[in-house]
Write a protein that holds these residues in place. Structure first.
Motif, PDB file in Angstrom:
ATOM      1  N   VAL A 290       0.844  -1.205   0.000  1.00 56.69           N
ATOM      2  CA  VAL A 290       0.000   0.000   0.000  1.00 56.69           C
ATOM      3  C   VAL A 290       0.878   1.253   0.000  1.00 56.69           C
ATOM      4  N   SER A 291       0.244   2.385  -0.181  1.00 53.89           N
ATOM      5  CA  SER A 291       0.940   3.661  -0.252  1.00 53.89           C
ATOM      6  C   SER A 291       1.415   4.121   1.131  1.00 53.89           C
TER       7      SER A 291
ATOM      8  N   ARG B  38      -9.692  14.741   3.656  1.00 59.01           N
ATOM      9  CA  ARG B  38      -8.977  13.533   3.231  1.00 59.01           C
ATOM     10  C   ARG B  38      -7.676  13.347   4.020  1.00 59.01           C
TER      11      ARG B  38
ATOM     12  N   ARG C 169      -6.679  10.156   6.322  1.00 59.23           N
ATOM     13  CA  ARG C 169      -5.379   9.493   6.126  1.00 59.23           C
ATOM     14  C   ARG C 169      -4.623   9.401   7.445  1.00 59.23           C
TER      15      ARG C 169
ATOM     16  N   GLU D 159     -15.916  -3.416   1.103  1.00 58.72           N
ATOM     17  CA  GLU D 159     -16.071  -2.683  -0.167  1.00 58.72           C
ATOM     18  C   GLU D 159     -17.517  -2.745  -0.649  1.00 58.72           C
TER      19      GLU D 159
ATOM     20  N   ASP E 253     -10.222  -5.484  -0.538  1.00 53.49           N
ATOM     21  CA  ASP E 253     -10.875  -4.617  -1.532  1.00 53.49           C
ATOM     22  C   ASP E 253     -11.173  -3.236  -0.941  1.00 53.49           C
TER      23      ASP E 253
ATOM     24  N   LYS F 165      -7.972  -1.167  -0.777  1.00 54.97           N
ATOM     25  CA  LYS F 165      -7.632  -0.628  -2.104  1.00 54.97           C
ATOM     26  C   LYS F 165      -8.513   0.563  -2.459  1.00 54.97           C
ATOM     27  N   LYS F 166      -9.785   0.465  -2.111  1.00 56.92           N
ATOM     28  CA  LYS F 166     -10.734   1.548  -2.389  1.00 56.92           C
ATOM     29  C   LYS F 166     -10.391   2.799  -1.553  1.00 56.92           C
TER      30      LYS F 166
ATOM     31  N   GLU G 290      -7.438   3.507  -0.316  1.00 58.32           N
ATOM     32  CA  GLU G 290      -6.165   4.032  -0.850  1.00 58.32           C
ATOM     33  C   GLU G 290      -6.403   4.876  -2.099  1.00 58.32           C
ATOM     34  N   GLU G 291      -7.285   4.398  -2.967  1.00 55.60           N
ATOM     35  CA  GLU G 291      -7.635   5.127  -4.197  1.00 55.60           C
ATOM     36  C   GLU G 291      -8.281   6.460  -3.861  1.00 55.60           C
ATOM     37  N   TRP G 292      -9.136   6.474  -2.832  1.00 54.92           N
ATOM     38  CA  TRP G 292      -9.850   7.684  -2.414  1.00 54.92           C
ATOM     39  C   TRP G 292      -8.920   8.712  -1.778  1.00 54.92           C
TER      40      TRP G 292
ATOM     41  N   ALA H 118      -5.456   8.802  -1.877  1.00 62.05           N
ATOM     42  CA  ALA H 118      -4.149   9.039  -2.507  1.00 62.05           C
ATOM     43  C   ALA H 118      -4.059  10.446  -3.095  1.00 62.05           C
TER      44      ALA H 118
END
Length: 200
Positions: free
Chosen positions: A13-14, A100, A104, A150, A190, A193-194, A196-198, A200
């Motif tokens: 992950v990031s 956000r 985080r 998810e 899942d 990942k969602k 992380e996408e939101w 990032a």
């Protein structure tokens, strides 16, 4: 960075999302603003124009002392209020970017404190409180637990419904108050990942 996934291989992950520093002041601001937005202004009084009752002049203009129009005026008992209080909004403005960053920050702190558990999936064949309790015992979590999926199924919602302090949400419903108020947060791969996408 790597996140340990219970019962599966680790997930990359990031660092920015799951390894950032904890911004206490920003988290406090965002949590306070989120809670304030849920408040409803309930204080309300009636002004002279909103009072029910006749507007008929109750006495003649002259010869009866002070001149007056009707009994709805604030100087009479049962009349309207001079500067009537009205419901107000408690909403506080928070920029989307700041929101956000706060999420985080909370997620990274949960990971640092080992309160973030990642599982390959959160699914039950049928709604069963007993199966959910067994699943939570297997994951070694207690207290207030937030389950983030998810796409949370109805069976998952129904299984957790009767267990105190267990809350099921999907990624879209994730909020700072739920995250901060949880002793443990369980996320599916899942969902991670969602998120992380939101964020990032």
């Amino acid at each position: 960075m790597e996140l340990n996934v219970i019962g599966a291989k680790s997930l990359t992950v990031s660092d920015e999302v799951f390894g950032g520093e904890y911004k206490k002041a920003l988290v406090h601001q965002v949590v306070t603003a989120y809670q304030a937005a849920g408040r409803a202004g309930t204080k309300a009084q009636l002004s002279r124009g909103e009072m029910s009752g006749t507007t008929k002049k109750f006495k003649k203009q002259k010869g009866g002392g002070a001149r007056h129009g009707d009994y709805r005026a604030p100087i009479f008992v049962g009349g309207g209020v001079t500067f009537a209080a009205k419901p107000r909004s408690f909403e506080q403005k928070v920029n989307r970017k700041a929101y956000r960053v706060a999420i985080r920050s909370i997620v990274a702190e949960l990971h640092r404190q080992d309160r973030l558990k990642v599982v390959s999936e959160l699914s039950l064949e049928k709604a069963s409180t007993k199966a959910m309790i067994a699943k939570l015992a297997e994951l070694e979590v207690k207290g207030r637990v937030l389950l983030v999926s998810e796409d949370a199924t109805e069976a998952l919602y129904l299984s957790a419904r009767n267990i105190p302090y267990i809350h099921v949400v999907d990624v879209l419903a994730l909020n700072p108050v739920s995250l901060v108020g949880s002793d443990f947060v369980i996320m599916t791969v899942d969902a991670v990942k969602k998120v992380e996408e939101w964020l990032a």
